[in-house]
Write an enzyme that holds these catalytic residues in place. Sequence first.
Site, PDB file in Angstrom:
ATOM      1  N   GLY A 188       0.789  -1.235   0.000  1.00  8.43           N
ATOM      2  CA  GLY A 188       0.000   0.000   0.000  1.00  8.43           C
ATOM      3  C   GLY A 188       0.815   1.276   0.000  1.00  8.43           C
ATOM      4  O   GLY A 188       0.296   2.333   0.308  1.00  8.43           O
ATOM      5  N   SER A 212      21.787 -12.944   9.371  1.00 10.08           N
ATOM      6  CA  SER A 212      20.718 -13.454  10.238  1.00 10.08           C
ATOM      7  C   SER A 212      20.495 -14.948  10.078  1.00 10.08           C
ATOM      8  O   SER A 212      19.733 -15.557  10.809  1.00 10.08           O
ATOM      9  CB  SER A 212      19.425 -12.699   9.993  1.00 10.08           C
ATOM     10  OG  SER A 212      18.837 -13.144   8.814  1.00 10.08           O
ATOM     11  N   LYS A 228       9.618 -11.276   9.343  1.00 15.06           N
ATOM     12  CA  LYS A 228       9.994 -12.683   9.530  1.00 15.06           C
ATOM     13  C   LYS A 228       8.924 -13.413  10.324  1.00 15.06           C
ATOM     14  O   LYS A 228       8.545 -14.541  10.004  1.00 15.06           O
ATOM     15  CB  LYS A 228      11.337 -12.772  10.255  1.00 15.06           C
ATOM     16  CG  LYS A 228      12.484 -12.308   9.367  1.00 15.06           C
ATOM     17  CD  LYS A 228      13.764 -12.294  10.135  1.00 15.06           C
ATOM     18  CE  LYS A 228      14.904 -11.831   9.253  1.00 15.06           C
ATOM     19  NZ  LYS A 228      16.139 -11.662  10.002  1.00 15.06           N
TER      20      LYS A 228
HETATM   21  P1  ADP Z   1       2.854  -0.824  -3.222  1.00 15.49           P
HETATM   22  O1  ADP Z   1       2.950   0.562  -3.736  1.00 15.49           O
HETATM   23  O2  ADP Z   1       3.289  -0.937  -1.797  1.00 15.49           O
HETATM   24  O3  ADP Z   1       3.516  -1.848  -4.053  1.00 15.49           O
HETATM   25  P2  ADP Z   1       0.046  -0.513  -3.729  1.00 15.49           P
HETATM   26  O4  ADP Z   1      -0.084   0.808  -3.088  1.00 15.49           O
HETATM   27  O5  ADP Z   1       0.095  -0.566  -5.197  1.00 15.49           O
HETATM   28  O6  ADP Z   1       1.324  -1.240  -3.169  1.00 15.49           O
HETATM   29  O7  ADP Z   1      -1.089  -1.463  -3.168  1.00 15.49           O
HETATM   30  C1  ADP Z   1      -1.621  -2.563  -3.861  1.00 15.49           C
HETATM   31  C2  ADP Z   1      -3.113  -2.629  -3.665  1.00 15.49           C
HETATM   32  O8  ADP Z   1      -3.456  -2.993  -2.362  1.00 15.49           O
HETATM   33  C3  ADP Z   1      -3.803  -1.314  -3.914  1.00 15.49           C
HETATM   34  O9  ADP Z   1      -4.963  -1.540  -4.614  1.00 15.49           O
HETATM   35  C4  ADP Z   1      -4.105  -0.792  -2.527  1.00 15.49           C
HETATM   36  O10 ADP Z   1      -5.216   0.035  -2.507  1.00 15.49           O
HETATM   37  C5  ADP Z   1      -4.345  -2.069  -1.765  1.00 15.49           C
HETATM   38  N1  ADP Z   1      -4.001  -1.919  -0.345  1.00 15.49           N
HETATM   39  C6  ADP Z   1      -2.783  -2.094   0.217  1.00 15.49           C
HETATM   40  N2  ADP Z   1      -2.822  -1.883   1.543  1.00 15.49           N
HETATM   41  C7  ADP Z   1      -4.097  -1.585   1.842  1.00 15.49           C
HETATM   42  C8  ADP Z   1      -4.784  -1.263   3.074  1.00 15.49           C
HETATM   43  N3  ADP Z   1      -4.151  -1.219   4.250  1.00 15.49           N
HETATM   44  N4  ADP Z   1      -6.095  -1.010   3.001  1.00 15.49           N
HETATM   45  C9  ADP Z   1      -6.745  -1.066   1.823  1.00 15.49           C
HETATM   46  N5  ADP Z   1      -6.172  -1.355   0.636  1.00 15.49           N
HETATM   47  C10 ADP Z   1      -4.855  -1.616   0.631  1.00 15.49           C
END
Ligand code: ADP
Length: 767
Positions: free
Chosen positions: A353, A672, A715
Amino acid sequence: MANLHEFPLLALRGRVVFPNTTMSFDVGRLVSLTAVKLASEKDSRLLVCTQKAQDKEDIDENDLYETGTVVKIRQITRLPGNTIRISVEGLYRARAKQIFKEKESFICVAEEIMPVHGDVALEEAYFRTAKEILKDVTSDNRFAKETLNALERCTDPDEFVNIAANYMQIRVDQKQELLECERTADRLKLCDRYLNYELEISRLERKIGAVVRQNIEKNQKEYYLREQLRAIHSELGDDGEEKDELEQKIKEKGLPPEVEEKALKELSRMSRMQSSSPEYNVLRLYIDWILDLPWKEQTADTELLSDAVKILNEDHYGLEKIKERITEYLAVLKRTDGANAPILCFVGPPGVGKTSIASSIARSLGRKFVRMSLGGVKDEAEIRGHRKTYVGSMPGRIITGMKKAGSVNPVFLLDEVDKISSDLRGDPAGALLEVLDPAQNGTFVDRYIEVPYDLSKVLFVTTANTLDTIPAPLLDRMEIIELGGYTSEEKKEIAKRYLVPKKQAANGLKKEEFSITAGAIDALIDGYTLEAGVRNLERMIDTVCRKAAVKLSDGNAEKVCVTAKNLADLIGAKRYERDGGALTGDEVGAATGLAWTAVGGTTLTIEVSAMHGKGDILLTGKLGDVMKESARAAISYIRSNSESYGIDVSVFESTDIHIHVPEGATPKDGPSAGITMATAILSAFTKKPVKKSVAMTGEITLRGKVLPIGGLKEKALAAYRKGIHDIIIPADNQKDLEEIPEAVRGSINFIPVTEVDTVFKSAIIGI
Ligand code: ADP
């Protein structure tokens, strides 16, 4: 009476048919169509008489000239809309003695008109005169060449009159007169008159043509002169509309004075160039860039912090600490205008996210959001742009992003800062540093734009998978916020609250058409994905929704309810077992370690084999240098303490040790795995099995001390995903336990250790 015949009669409008000629015309009126039909049923002959009043639609016998031409129909072509086109050949002149209507058609009884010859000499004189006039007409191109040839070759005066009359542009009544006239001499006389008239007209036409041509030439000359004048103007730099328009736009845009001056200078250079030259276009493009960039356009931030926080909470589940930190950040930003705010860097495995939090920050502040990936950027010019002297040069990605944002204060996400690399083409990290440094970014100079651009109002946010590869000076400027990964429970909530509704809507599935049970989501998380984040989970949910959409569209079902049971029917069999990757039973010479990789935490099995040899150490698999050193330290420790474990020291001289770390898991934190290797080695030498329920992580020293490691949360999550119950951790890492989600802490027994001896006792059966 001689030569009386009955013919269908066809009334012709606006034209006269002569013998010795052919003519085509369209026929549409019912009387005429019937006449054609009747004729074609017999010998295809008709009498064609011209209608006196051309416009009259409904006619009777009195509306027709009595004299006409008997014709033979050569061709009939059907046209759209009940019309036909007929092609006829004129045979001889005839006068209708009687006209009546029968079967919807005019029928006539007609008598052939025979030529009446009188004074032969007079006739000859008229004939020659006619041919003489024709010569003048020839030089005038009035008749088509074939017609003239036919006329010249003609020896019969009546035939001559017929052909000439057919092509002369005289009135219908004049033509009719030529047709009706009986005496050949009279016909020739009339013909001479009309030919002369034709000649006169053509002379006049020539004269008029010359005048018209003169006018056209005059216009052309004026046009040419005007074009030259324009070229002169443009050469003098006072070129017309485009310049004025651009100048006005530049002045109205409210550019910083220095920028306006530069833009006007380039505009004046541009207007001195030919609009077709490449340089002209380069400058034109440059001015467009200046005009398209935001220089003072700014969006207003959300007034209340509480509103911003509400949006943050709305967009993401969990991540409490991170949201808290962002809230603090936003609060400070509101008070200080963000002048010295650190640059936030979200670090964590894919799909946790990071990107979506950044875009959520933009949304909560009410700012524009732009994103630029730095993955694989090697060339400094990608950040700083190419000089506009190069063909096809463009500004760098920062300026391009600003244009896309359209405001001076967007949230600008720099994705994957850890993937930026340097080579011969300059130092993109250095350029990026300049972009991120508040002391310098107020006057960022893109090589293409050439004038300073103020980036100080931009809220830069970065993301990375790992901190290891971020250049130190860059790292120094950033505040790191780690996003570790989610537990299955958290993933389940994210899926339920966010991913399912999102994908359901994206695939056009209505609420009443689709449902997915909690059990199915569990199965997706455990059986189909193995990741720290939720990206693959999101993909799998998307797949499920797509399959459901197909089912619904096929008409096979009215509602699709996905359960743990029917999941496999939709998307195929499970891909992962919950306990895969770790030991499947208590084994000798193998131990389960915990590693932290760029894609989150993972378990890995380290295998050791002790075989007869000369005391060599063989290391295979994906082992980094640091890991190799840990392996040697582990061996040395066991060797020096061999007696206490009941191993004969001499064994080491005659035994080769082979340590293997399977591919697939490439630990970022080599050391580790120290205690894991030591455990597997000792197990191999003592032939005592390692417990399958135990996993471990910790660095080892030569004296057998266990040192702390990083990434405990990831981990622990990985071990939890694999269903492991006991984890051996360095005692110094106990403080990190509070970061670990409740659910994980509740189901895992953490064993803190300071000495590797304790590790052996906890993990190896019988030590
Ligand atoms: P990253 O940039 O870390 O690779 P993204 O921001 O692209 O990941 O997230 C991938 C998907 O997961 C997106 O659609 C995002 O909205 C969803 N997502 C990730 N974490 C959450 C969260 N805590 N609550 C709701 N949706 C999430």
